[in-house]
Scaffold this motif. Structure first.
Motif, PDB file in Angstrom:
ATOM      1  N   GLY A 154      30.388  -5.814   1.669  1.00  0.00           N
ATOM      2  CA  GLY A 154      29.409  -5.172   2.538  1.00  0.00           C
ATOM      3  C   GLY A 154      29.971  -4.741   3.878  1.00  0.00           C
ATOM      4  O   GLY A 154      29.224  -4.609   4.837  1.00  0.00           O
ATOM      5  N   VAL A 155      31.277  -4.489   3.960  1.00  0.00           N
ATOM      6  CA  VAL A 155      31.901  -4.115   5.227  1.00  0.00           C
ATOM      7  C   VAL A 155      32.312  -2.647   5.191  1.00  0.00           C
ATOM      8  O   VAL A 155      32.956  -2.190   4.245  1.00  0.00           O
ATOM      9  N   ILE A 156      31.937  -1.908   6.247  1.00  0.00           N
ATOM     10  CA  ILE A 156      32.360  -0.524   6.435  1.00  0.00           C
ATOM     11  C   ILE A 156      33.050  -0.466   7.795  1.00  0.00           C
ATOM     12  O   ILE A 156      32.445  -0.829   8.809  1.00  0.00           O
ATOM     13  N   SER A 157      34.290  -0.009   7.820  1.00  0.00           N
ATOM     14  CA  SER A 157      35.034   0.155   9.070  1.00  0.00           C
ATOM     15  C   SER A 157      35.329   1.629   9.260  1.00  0.00           C
ATOM     16  O   SER A 157      35.779   2.296   8.328  1.00  0.00           O
ATOM     17  N   THR A 158      35.093   2.116  10.472  1.00  0.00           N
ATOM     18  CA  THR A 158      35.326   3.528  10.756  1.00  0.00           C
ATOM     19  C   THR A 158      36.364   3.674  11.850  1.00  0.00           C
ATOM     20  O   THR A 158      36.662   2.733  12.584  1.00  0.00           O
ATOM     21  N   GLY A 159      36.875   4.883  11.976  1.00  0.00           N
ATOM     22  CA  GLY A 159      37.765   5.225  13.069  1.00  0.00           C
ATOM     23  C   GLY A 159      36.954   5.857  14.190  1.00  0.00           C
ATOM     24  O   GLY A 159      35.717   5.896  14.141  1.00  0.00           O
ATOM     25  N   TYR A 160      37.634   6.354  15.192  1.00  0.00           N
ATOM     26  CA  TYR A 160      36.954   6.986  16.313  1.00  0.00           C
ATOM     27  C   TYR A 160      36.470   8.373  15.922  1.00  0.00           C
ATOM     28  O   TYR A 160      37.165   9.124  15.253  1.00  0.00           O
ATOM     29  N   GLY A 161      35.269   8.707  16.363  1.00  0.00           N
ATOM     30  CA  GLY A 161      34.689  10.012  16.110  1.00  0.00           C
ATOM     31  C   GLY A 161      33.679  10.349  17.201  1.00  0.00           C
ATOM     32  O   GLY A 161      33.075   9.455  17.800  1.00  0.00           O
ATOM     33  N   ILE A 162      33.512  11.635  17.445  1.00  0.00           N
ATOM     34  CA  ILE A 162      32.580  12.094  18.476  1.00  0.00           C
ATOM     35  C   ILE A 162      31.303  12.566  17.795  1.00  0.00           C
ATOM     36  O   ILE A 162      31.355  13.411  16.895  1.00  0.00           O
ATOM     37  N   PRO A 163      30.139  12.040  18.213  1.00  0.00           N
ATOM     38  CA  PRO A 163      28.878  12.475  17.596  1.00  0.00           C
ATOM     39  C   PRO A 163      28.563  13.924  17.965  1.00  0.00           C
ATOM     40  O   PRO A 163      29.045  14.422  18.988  1.00  0.00           O
ATOM     41  N   PRO A 164      27.780  14.606  17.148  1.00  0.00           N
ATOM     42  CA  PRO A 164      27.417  15.988  17.463  1.00  0.00           C
ATOM     43  C   PRO A 164      26.675  16.043  18.802  1.00  0.00           C
ATOM     44  O   PRO A 164      25.726  15.307  19.027  1.00  0.00           O
ATOM     45  N   GLY A 165      27.127  16.901  19.690  1.00  0.00           N
ATOM     46  CA  GLY A 165      26.496  17.049  20.997  1.00  0.00           C
ATOM     47  C   GLY A 165      26.910  15.985  21.988  1.00  0.00           C
ATOM     48  O   GLY A 165      26.372  15.924  23.089  1.00  0.00           O
ATOM     49  N   GLY A 166      27.844  15.126  21.636  1.00  0.00           N
ATOM     50  CA  GLY A 166      28.292  14.054  22.529  1.00  0.00           C
ATOM     51  C   GLY A 166      29.686  14.321  23.047  1.00  0.00           C
ATOM     52  O   GLY A 166      30.397  15.202  22.557  1.00  0.00           O
ATOM     53  N   GLY A 167      30.090  13.541  24.014  1.00  0.00           N
ATOM     54  CA  GLY A 167      31.413  13.725  24.580  1.00  0.00           C
ATOM     55  C   GLY A 167      32.278  12.488  24.480  1.00  0.00           C
ATOM     56  O   GLY A 167      33.457  12.538  24.751  1.00  0.00           O
ATOM     57  N   ARG A 168      31.709  11.368  24.094  1.00  0.00           N
ATOM     58  CA  ARG A 168      32.436  10.106  24.033  1.00  0.00           C
ATOM     59  C   ARG A 168      32.709   9.749  22.568  1.00  0.00           C
ATOM     60  O   ARG A 168      31.860   9.905  21.708  1.00  0.00           O
ATOM     61  N   ALA A 169      33.916   9.252  22.307  1.00  0.00           N
ATOM     62  CA  ALA A 169      34.291   8.853  20.942  1.00  0.00           C
ATOM     63  C   ALA A 169      33.853   7.412  20.691  1.00  0.00           C
ATOM     64  O   ALA A 169      34.017   6.549  21.546  1.00  0.00           O
ATOM     65  N   TYR A 170      33.287   7.172  19.526  1.00  0.00           N
ATOM     66  CA  TYR A 170      32.806   5.847  19.141  1.00  0.00           C
ATOM     67  C   TYR A 170      33.533   5.384  17.888  1.00  0.00           C
ATOM     68  O   TYR A 170      34.026   6.185  17.092  1.00  0.00           O
ATOM     69  N   ARG A 171      33.536   4.074  17.703  1.00  0.00           N
ATOM     70  CA  ARG A 171      34.059   3.455  16.490  1.00  0.00           C
ATOM     71  C   ARG A 171      33.077   2.362  16.093  1.00  0.00           C
ATOM     72  O   ARG A 171      32.527   1.665  16.941  1.00  0.00           O
TER      73      ARG A 171
END
Length: 166
Positions: free
Chosen positions: A97-114
């Motif tokens: 049940g684990v999902i790990s993501t890399g950094y990505g910028i949401p649509p309309g956003g300026g900050r990268a999240y993980r």
């Protein structure tokens, strides 16, 4: 000279054979490959005090079981992938049940999240979903994390209602 042309001929025939073995149709993507079946489809735990020979009476029954691993809620799993689809998936393990993501910028956003998501229970409720959200400069405030969790839970409920209609 004759040996060189014989080698070239053999190599050309081998290359043609490999190209001819390739199919003309690309592989098809199974849309249900990312969905985990759990919840009502999952089998319940074995009874306490079951008779010998019944499932769940021995430690070795774990190895005999065809269904190994932790059960995760398929609606939470799918909703997590859909809500956070702007993040590149680094690893996804439906058995734990684990999902790990890399950094990505949401649509309309300026900050990268993980994000790292843990779905720890087959139930469709907030305690089954654990989300860790961070930026490159550190962790995200609790309000942002809670908003993403709420979006995932809302989408999971929508998916459940759609599945009940079919």
């Amino acid at each position: 000279m004759m040996l060189i042309s014989l080698k070239r001929t053999v190599i050309a025939i081998a290359a043609l054979g490999m190209v001819a073995a390739c199919g003309d149709q690309p592989p098809k993507l199974d849309p249900e490959a990312m969905q985990v079946k759990s919840g009502r489809e999952a089998k319940g735990p074995a009874r306490v005090g079951a008779a010998p020979g019944e499932p769940g009476t021995s430690v070795f029954d774990i190895f005999r079981s065809k269904e190994a691993g932790v059960k995760v809620n398929r609606f939470l799993w799918t909703a997590s992938l859909e809500v956070l689809d702007f993040l590149p998936i680094q690893s996804a393990d439906p058995f734990t049940g684990v999902i790990s993501t890399g950094y990505g910028i949401p649509p309309g956003g300026g900050r990268a999240y993980r994000a790292t998501i843990l779905i720890s229970d087959p139930a469709l409720d907030a305690r089954s979903l654990n989300l860790s959200l961070s930026t490159q400069s550190g962790t995200v405030d609790a309000g942002t994390r809670r908003a993403v969790e709420d979006a995932i839970l809302a989408r999971a409920r929508q998916l459940r209602m759609q599945a009940a209609n079919y």
